[in-house]
Design a protein around this motif. Structure first.
Motif, PDB file in Angstrom:
ATOM      1  N   PRO A  61      53.728  97.454  -1.837  1.00  0.00           N
ATOM      2  CA  PRO A  61      53.470  98.609  -0.979  1.00  0.00           C
ATOM      3  C   PRO A  61      52.320  98.316  -0.017  1.00  0.00           C
ATOM      4  CG  PRO A  61      53.444  99.232  -3.302  1.00  0.00           C
ATOM      5  CD  PRO A  61      53.515  97.745  -3.235  1.00  0.00           C
ATOM      6  N   ALA A  62      52.559  98.575   1.267  1.00  0.00           N
ATOM      7  CA  ALA A  62      51.548  98.298   2.277  1.00  0.00           C
ATOM      8  C   ALA A  62      50.862  99.568   2.748  1.00  0.00           C
ATOM      9  CB  ALA A  62      52.179  97.591   3.462  1.00  0.00           C
ATOM     10  N   ALA A  63      51.566 100.681   2.727  1.00  0.00           N
ATOM     11  CA  ALA A  63      50.984 101.940   3.196  1.00  0.00           C
ATOM     12  C   ALA A  63      51.757 103.105   2.595  1.00  0.00           C
ATOM     13  CB  ALA A  63      51.015 102.016   4.711  1.00  0.00           C
ATOM     14  N   GLU A  64      51.129 104.235   2.651  1.00  0.00           N
ATOM     15  CA  GLU A  64      51.747 105.465   2.177  1.00  0.00           C
ATOM     16  C   GLU A  64      51.569 106.520   3.253  1.00  0.00           C
ATOM     17  OE1 GLU A  64      49.893 108.185  -0.938  1.00  0.00           O
ATOM     18  OE2 GLU A  64      51.287 106.940  -2.079  1.00  0.00           O
ATOM     19  N   LEU A  65      52.664 107.201   3.590  1.00  0.00           N
ATOM     20  CA  LEU A  65      52.632 108.251   4.597  1.00  0.00           C
ATOM     21  C   LEU A  65      53.053 109.555   3.938  1.00  0.00           C
ATOM     22  CD1 LEU A  65      54.560 106.132   7.120  1.00  0.00           C
ATOM     23  CD2 LEU A  65      52.283 106.949   7.568  1.00  0.00           C
ATOM     24  N   ARG A  83      56.753 111.877   0.313  1.00  0.00           N
ATOM     25  CA  ARG A  83      55.948 110.668   0.483  1.00  0.00           C
ATOM     26  C   ARG A  83      56.825 109.498   0.918  1.00  0.00           C
ATOM     27  NH1 ARG A  83      53.394 107.568  -4.470  1.00  0.00           N
ATOM     28  NH2 ARG A  83      55.580 107.090  -4.619  1.00  0.00           N
ATOM     29  N   ILE A  84      56.391 108.827   1.981  1.00  0.00           N
ATOM     30  CA  ILE A  84      57.071 107.630   2.470  1.00  0.00           C
ATOM     31  C   ILE A  84      56.211 106.439   2.116  1.00  0.00           C
ATOM     32  CG2 ILE A  84      57.902 106.382   4.493  1.00  0.00           C
ATOM     33  CD1 ILE A  84      58.319 109.077   5.852  1.00  0.00           C
ATOM     34  N   THR A  85      56.791 105.472   1.409  1.00  0.00           N
ATOM     35  CA  THR A  85      56.094 104.239   1.075  1.00  0.00           C
ATOM     36  C   THR A  85      56.623 103.133   1.974  1.00  0.00           C
ATOM     37  OG1 THR A  85      55.954 104.984  -1.216  1.00  0.00           O
ATOM     38  CG2 THR A  85      55.468 102.673  -0.796  1.00  0.00           C
ATOM     39  N   VAL A  86      55.707 102.378   2.556  1.00  0.00           N
ATOM     40  CA  VAL A  86      56.068 101.290   3.458  1.00  0.00           C
ATOM     41  C   VAL A  86      55.867  99.979   2.716  1.00  0.00           C
ATOM     42  CG1 VAL A  86      55.606 100.179   5.671  1.00  0.00           C
ATOM     43  CG2 VAL A  86      55.275 102.647   5.430  1.00  0.00           C
TER      44      VAL A  86
END
Length: 175
Positions: free
Chosen positions: A21-25, A31-34
């Motif tokens: 996981p690089a980021a969380e929006l 929740r969107i996990t990138v």
């Protein structure tokens, strides 16, 4: 929607595996996990080519193949065009930065779906192919007219890749 990196900033800039996981929006839909991972060789000044996956509550809503690292690398790749898969439909994201407001945009086309981010002082906006305004944003602050998975995925891409800088005039960097 707000971007919040997970872990250290070092992990954000140079991921090691494709499922890290690089980021969380945080979006109106959840929740969107990138997830980011390299798919090409690392170049010291240009970063690397990466595969990005945007996962909304366990299901992939957007995948991007050939994106550069957030910031300059991503903007450079988007200028050339990057292949995407939005909700299972193949497409392409492009963008351009210029001094004039009409020449600055980020555009995602997948099948019959078209989202285009443009600039209007003091905020930026997103329209669909018919010209209807779907969202209004300034940096990580997004306001959606109707939160649908496609527009939320496009917003997540713009925020995570730092593409909103594409919508600002390069003349602001001089002053």
């Amino acid at each position: 929607m707000e971007l919040r990196p997970l872990g250290s900033t070092r992990a954000w800039r140079n991921p090691v595996t494709s499922r890290r996981p690089a980021a969380e929006l945080h979006s109106p839909l959840g929740r969107i996990t990138v997830f980011r991972g390299p798919i090409g060789a690392y170049v010291p000044l240009g970063g690397s080519t990466e595969r990005w996956e945007f996962v909304l509550d366990g299901s992939e809503i957007l995948s991007v193949d050939g994106m550069g690292t957030p910031g300059y690398g991503a903007r450079r790749q988007v200028r050339r065009g990057v292949d995407v898969s939005l909700l299972g439909v193949e497409g392409r994201v492009t963008g351009r930065r210029s001094a004039g407001p009409r020449g600055r945009f980020v555009r995602l086309e997948a099948g019959g779906t078209v989202f285009a981010a443009g600039t209007r002082f003091p905020r930026n906006y997103v329209v669909d192919s018919s010209g209807v305004e779907l969202a209004d944003f300034n940096g990580p602050d997004w306001r959606f007219g109707a939160a649908e998975p496609g527009i939320v995925a496009f917003a997540a891409l713009v925020v995570a890749a730092d593409l909103e800088v594409t919508l600002t005039s390069p003349l602001f960097e001089i002053f």
